[in-house]
Design a protein around this motif. Sequence first.
Motif, PDB file in Angstrom:
ATOM      1  N   ALA A  71       0.001  -4.292  -7.223  1.00  0.00           N
ATOM      2  CA  ALA A  71       1.440  -4.095  -7.453  1.00  0.00           C
ATOM      3  C   ALA A  71       1.831  -4.387  -8.898  1.00  0.00           C
ATOM      4  O   ALA A  71       3.012  -4.315  -9.250  1.00  0.00           O
ATOM      5  N   GLY A  72       0.839  -4.709  -9.733  1.00  0.00           N
ATOM      6  CA  GLY A  72       1.129  -5.012 -11.129  1.00  0.00           C
ATOM      7  C   GLY A  72       1.819  -6.342 -11.326  1.00  0.00           C
ATOM      8  O   GLY A  72       2.515  -6.540 -12.327  1.00  0.00           O
ATOM      9  N   ARG A  73       1.604  -7.260 -10.397  1.00  0.00           N
ATOM     10  CA  ARG A  73       2.247  -8.567 -10.480  1.00  0.00           C
ATOM     11  C   ARG A  73       1.192  -9.629 -10.779  1.00  0.00           C
ATOM     12  O   ARG A  73       0.021  -9.489 -10.381  1.00  0.00           O
ATOM     13  N   LEU A  77      -6.850 -15.504   0.552  1.00  0.00           N
ATOM     14  CA  LEU A  77      -6.463 -15.626  -0.851  1.00  0.00           C
ATOM     15  C   LEU A  77      -6.890 -14.391  -1.638  1.00  0.00           C
ATOM     16  O   LEU A  77      -6.147 -13.892  -2.499  1.00  0.00           O
ATOM     17  N   GLY A  78      -8.096 -13.890  -1.345  1.00  0.00           N
ATOM     18  CA  GLY A  78      -8.568 -12.690  -2.025  1.00  0.00           C
ATOM     19  C   GLY A  78      -7.692 -11.487  -1.716  1.00  0.00           C
ATOM     20  O   GLY A  78      -7.369 -10.686  -2.609  1.00  0.00           O
ATOM     21  N   ASP A  79      -7.275 -11.342  -0.461  1.00  0.00           N
ATOM     22  CA  ASP A  79      -6.397 -10.232  -0.084  1.00  0.00           C
ATOM     23  C   ASP A  79      -5.054 -10.340  -0.804  1.00  0.00           C
ATOM     24  O   ASP A  79      -4.502  -9.342  -1.283  1.00  0.00           O
ATOM     25  N   TYR A  80      -4.535 -11.562  -0.870  1.00  0.00           N
ATOM     26  CA  TYR A  80      -3.240 -11.764  -1.534  1.00  0.00           C
ATOM     27  C   TYR A  80      -3.346 -11.429  -3.020  1.00  0.00           C
ATOM     28  O   TYR A  80      -2.467 -10.766  -3.594  1.00  0.00           O
ATOM     29  N   ALA A  81      -4.438 -11.885  -3.656  1.00  0.00           N
ATOM     30  CA  ALA A  81      -4.631 -11.599  -5.075  1.00  0.00           C
ATOM     31  C   ALA A  81      -4.755 -10.097  -5.312  1.00  0.00           C
ATOM     32  O   ALA A  81      -4.195  -9.564  -6.287  1.00  0.00           O
TER      33      ALA A  81
END
Length: 249
Positions: free
Chosen positions: A212-214, A202-206
Motif C-alpha cells: 500500500a506504499g505505507r 507480522l510478515g503478512d502485515y508488513a
Amino acid sequence: MTRPRPTPATPEADTTGDRATPGDGTTPALIPPGELRRLLSARLGGAARAWLDQALDEAAAHPGTHGPISVWELRLAEAGRRCGPAHADAARVLILHAAHADADALTRVYFQGTADERRAVLHALPHLVPGRPDALPLVEDALRTNDPRLVAAALGPYAARHLDAHAWRHAVLKCLFTGVALDQVSDLARRARGDGELARMLGDYAAERTAAGRPVPADLHRVLALTESAPSAPAAPPRGPDDPHGKES
C-alpha cells in the motif's frame, strides 16, 4: 447483564503543573503498592498528598460496597482533579488496592467508569487478582478499543500471564495498528520467542503495508527478530565416568 460500551477519556484538570502524557512517570502495574505509594507521595504537593492519605484510609476502613456506591469509588472519580492527570493512574491503583477490590468490584468500576478509571483498573489487575483469569473480559474489552492508553494498560503483567496465544498475538498487532510502543507490552520477549505463527502474522502485515506504499513500523522488525529466537534449551546433565560418551578420568 447489559454492560455499557467503552467511553472516551474525559479531560481532567491538572492541579500539579505536570502534563498528563502517555508514559509519564512509572507504570503502576509494575511497581509494588507500597513502593508506588512512596513514589507518589514524594511527587505530590501537600494538599494532594493529604487528600490521597485520607482516600486510602477511607478505602481501607470501608472496603467493598456500602449503599449504591462506596466512598472509595467516589474517590476514584476525584483522583484526576485532586492529584493531577499525570498521577491519577497511580492514585486510583492505590485506592483500589486499599479497598481490596475483587474481580466483581473491578468489573463494576471498569464498566461504569470513564476511560481514565478503566485504565487504572487494568493497571491494578496484577496487584489484586494476579493468579485468577476472572478479569480477562476487562482486558479483552480494552483491546477492542482504539484508545492507545487503554490498549497499553491492558497489556501489562496480567495479560502476559493469562491471555492465550491467539489473543496475545492479535494484541501485539493491535499495538502496531494503534501506535502503542511494544516496549509497553509486558513479557514481550519471552512470549514472542520462537512463535512462528506470530512471525507469519507480522510478515503478512508488513507485506500489506509495503504493497500500500505505507511505512512498516520499526517495532515490527524488532518483534519479528524475537520470533526467530529459539527457546532456550535445557542444559545437558554432567557426564560421569560411566557415561560411554564422556571422558574417563
